[in-house]
Write a protein that holds these residues in place. Structure first.
Motif, PDB file in Angstrom:
ATOM      1  N   LYS A 199       0.828  -1.209   0.000  1.00 26.90           N
ATOM      2  CA  LYS A 199       0.000   0.000   0.000  1.00 26.90           C
ATOM      3  C   LYS A 199       0.860   1.255   0.000  1.00 26.90           C
ATOM      4  O   LYS A 199       0.561   2.234  -0.698  1.00 26.90           O
ATOM      5  CB  LYS A 199      -0.926  -0.021   1.213  1.00 26.90           C
ATOM      6  N   ALA A 200       1.950   1.226   0.761  1.00 26.83           N
ATOM      7  CA  ALA A 200       2.825   2.397   0.877  1.00 26.83           C
ATOM      8  C   ALA A 200       3.553   2.720  -0.417  1.00 26.83           C
ATOM      9  O   ALA A 200       4.119   3.806  -0.554  1.00 26.83           O
ATOM     10  CB  ALA A 200       3.834   2.181   1.999  1.00 26.83           C
ATOM     11  N   CYS A 201       3.553   1.796  -1.355  1.00 22.63           N
ATOM     12  CA  CYS A 201       4.219   2.030  -2.646  1.00 22.63           C
ATOM     13  C   CYS A 201       3.283   2.652  -3.684  1.00 22.63           C
ATOM     14  O   CYS A 201       3.743   3.100  -4.737  1.00 22.63           O
ATOM     15  CB  CYS A 201       4.771   0.715  -3.201  1.00 22.63           C
ATOM     16  N   ILE A 245      -9.676 -11.156   1.189  1.00 20.39           N
ATOM     17  CA  ILE A 245     -10.490  -9.956   1.015  1.00 20.39           C
ATOM     18  C   ILE A 245     -10.583  -9.193   2.341  1.00 20.39           C
ATOM     19  O   ILE A 245     -10.444  -7.964   2.391  1.00 20.39           O
ATOM     20  CB  ILE A 245     -11.895 -10.328   0.495  1.00 20.39           C
ATOM     21  N   GLN A 246     -10.793  -9.935   3.415  1.00 19.61           N
ATOM     22  CA  GLN A 246     -10.871  -9.314   4.743  1.00 19.61           C
ATOM     23  C   GLN A 246      -9.576  -8.604   5.082  1.00 19.61           C
ATOM     24  O   GLN A 246      -9.587  -7.466   5.578  1.00 19.61           O
ATOM     25  CB  GLN A 246     -11.184 -10.389   5.784  1.00 19.61           C
ATOM     26  N   TRP A 247      -8.425  -9.256   4.831  1.00 14.69           N
ATOM     27  CA  TRP A 247      -7.125  -8.632   5.101  1.00 14.69           C
ATOM     28  C   TRP A 247      -6.980  -7.328   4.312  1.00 14.69           C
ATOM     29  O   TRP A 247      -6.549  -6.301   4.849  1.00 14.69           O
ATOM     30  CB  TRP A 247      -6.002  -9.586   4.731  1.00 14.69           C
ATOM     31  N   LEU A 248      -7.311  -7.376   3.028  1.00 11.27           N
ATOM     32  CA  LEU A 248      -7.159  -6.195   2.174  1.00 11.27           C
ATOM     33  C   LEU A 248      -8.063  -5.059   2.645  1.00 11.27           C
ATOM     34  O   LEU A 248      -7.659  -3.893   2.645  1.00 11.27           O
ATOM     35  CB  LEU A 248      -7.459  -6.565   0.721  1.00 11.27           C
ATOM     36  N   GLU A 249      -9.275  -5.394   3.053  1.00 10.04           N
ATOM     37  CA  GLU A 249     -10.180  -4.361   3.570  1.00 10.04           C
ATOM     38  C   GLU A 249      -9.632  -3.738   4.845  1.00 10.04           C
ATOM     39  O   GLU A 249      -9.684  -2.512   5.018  1.00 10.04           O
ATOM     40  CB  GLU A 249     -11.553  -4.982   3.829  1.00 10.04           C
ATOM     41  N   ARG A 250      -9.076  -4.560   5.724  1.00  9.42           N
ATOM     42  CA  ARG A 250      -8.528  -4.046   6.979  1.00  9.42           C
ATOM     43  C   ARG A 250      -7.370  -3.080   6.726  1.00  9.42           C
ATOM     44  O   ARG A 250      -7.169  -2.118   7.485  1.00  9.42           O
ATOM     45  CB  ARG A 250      -8.060  -5.203   7.865  1.00  9.42           C
ATOM     46  N   VAL A 251      -6.605  -3.348   5.671  1.00 13.67           N
ATOM     47  CA  VAL A 251      -5.437  -2.519   5.355  1.00 13.67           C
ATOM     48  C   VAL A 251      -5.855  -1.222   4.676  1.00 13.67           C
ATOM     49  O   VAL A 251      -5.105  -0.235   4.692  1.00 13.67           O
ATOM     50  CB  VAL A 251      -4.447  -3.332   4.483  1.00 13.67           C
ATOM     51  N   GLY A 252      -7.064  -1.195   4.078  1.00 10.06           N
ATOM     52  CA  GLY A 252      -7.542   0.041   3.476  1.00 10.06           C
ATOM     53  C   GLY A 252      -7.818  -0.026   1.993  1.00 10.06           C
ATOM     54  O   GLY A 252      -8.067   1.012   1.361  1.00 10.06           O
TER      55      GLY A 252
END
Length: 324
Positions: free
Chosen positions: A215-217, A261-268
């Motif tokens: 995400k930071a990239c 999907i849950q992980w990706l949602e949690r990350v933003g």
């Protein structure tokens, strides 16, 4: 051809990913240190001594990149080039066709690209990062799809040398590989329109941290293309192998698609789509004369190809596309 990073060091300050240049010469020197990787003492001279043939026809949209297909070599030169390139075995990601030499790699990486490409946003004019890019095969395909700049990061020194060998015949074409890990990237480097992480997540001890680093990239509204091993199961389920998985020691988490999907949602991330789920076949990953070590057939239950030799579900890979 001299292995040098002067072109990308000159280019980066003028791009949206200029922050990537921070401390880069020192990171490159460490990543390709002959003190750390003794084989570089033979690989670098090997790559730098590859024969020169002038500008060659290249088709970056063909399954094997078709380098110099219209420039057939005499049989003696073709054999000499084959012998030289085979000194960079094992070749795992490809295939490549170079001046009549067909490098039949362990993975049919073109099959993965064919599964992924229809579902991603157009790469035309984009700045793209490929994390854990192996030999750089997919980087070249991204350039063929119109990317303005492709940066692949890969810590394996052999994979880096394979990239430089193919670049010797292709030319740079806005594709650059750096001997870095994702952890080597400057904090919040941002700037990339599209980030690919294919075949990396399951090797990370902390998959959530990996997603935050990806995400930071990205720049705002950027796109992530994530491909990783998955298993069947409900939201929240993830297989954690007791020891090895398909003979690999460094496999930590195999989530269900719902968990991913849950992980990706949690990350933003948002607009998350599972665009492909595919069980790896014995035709897609196998031993060849360019990778003569054990491969998928050796990692599966000899009586049931739907199980690994340890009894876990056989490798199945899912591709997800998400945006910020």
């Amino acid at each position: 051809m001299k292995i040098t990073f002067e072109d990308i060091l000159t280019l980066l300050p003028e791009t949206p990913v200029a922050k990537l240049a921070e401390g880069l010469p020192e990171k490159i020197a460490y990543g390709l240190s002959e003190k750390r990787w003794a084989n570089l003492k033979k690989w670098i001279p090997l790559v730098e001594s590859l024969p020169e043939y002038g500008p060659l026809d290249v088709d970056l949209n063909s399954h094997d990149l078709a380098i110099g297909k219209n420039t057939p070599l005499p049989e003696s030169e073709k054999q000499a080039l084959t012998d030289q390139l085979k000194q960079l075995t094992p070749w795992r990601k490809g295939p490549f066709h170079i001046l009549g030499v067909d490098i039949d790699t362990e993975w049919r990486s073109d099959w993965k690209w064919d599964r992924v490409a229809p579902y991603i946003s157009s790469l035309k004019g984009r700045h793209v990062l490929d994390v854990g890019c192996g030999s750089g095969y997919h980087c070249w395909r991204m350039a063929g799809a119109g990317a303005n700049l492709v940066v692949g990061i890969e810590p394996s020194p052999l994979s880096n040398m394979q990239y430089w060998a193919t670049r010797h015949f292709i030319g740079s074409n806005n594709v650059y590989m750096l001997p870095l890990t994702l952890e080597d990237m400057p904090e919040n480097v941002g700037g990339f329109d599209t980030v690919f992480s294919m075949g990396v997540l399951y090797h990370r001890r902390s998959p959530i941290d990996h997603l935050y680093q990806l995400k930071a990239c990205l720049q705002p509204h950027g796109e992530l293309v994530l491909e990783t091993l998955v298993v069947d199961g409900p939201e929240g389920y993830s297989l954690v192998p007791a020891n090895r998985y398909a003979q690999m020691r460094n496999v930590w988490f195999l989530p269900s698609c719902e968990t991913l999907i849950q992980w990706l949602e949690r990350v933003g991330f948002k607009d998350i789509k599972v665009v492909d789920v595919n069980q790896t076949s014995l035709e897609e990953q196998r031993s060849t004369e360019w990778m003569h070590f054990n491969s998928l057939a050796d990692f599966l239950d000899p009586d049931d190809v739907n199980k690994t030799i340890e009894g876990y579900p056989a490798p199945t890979r899912a591709t997800l596309v998400a945006r910020l």
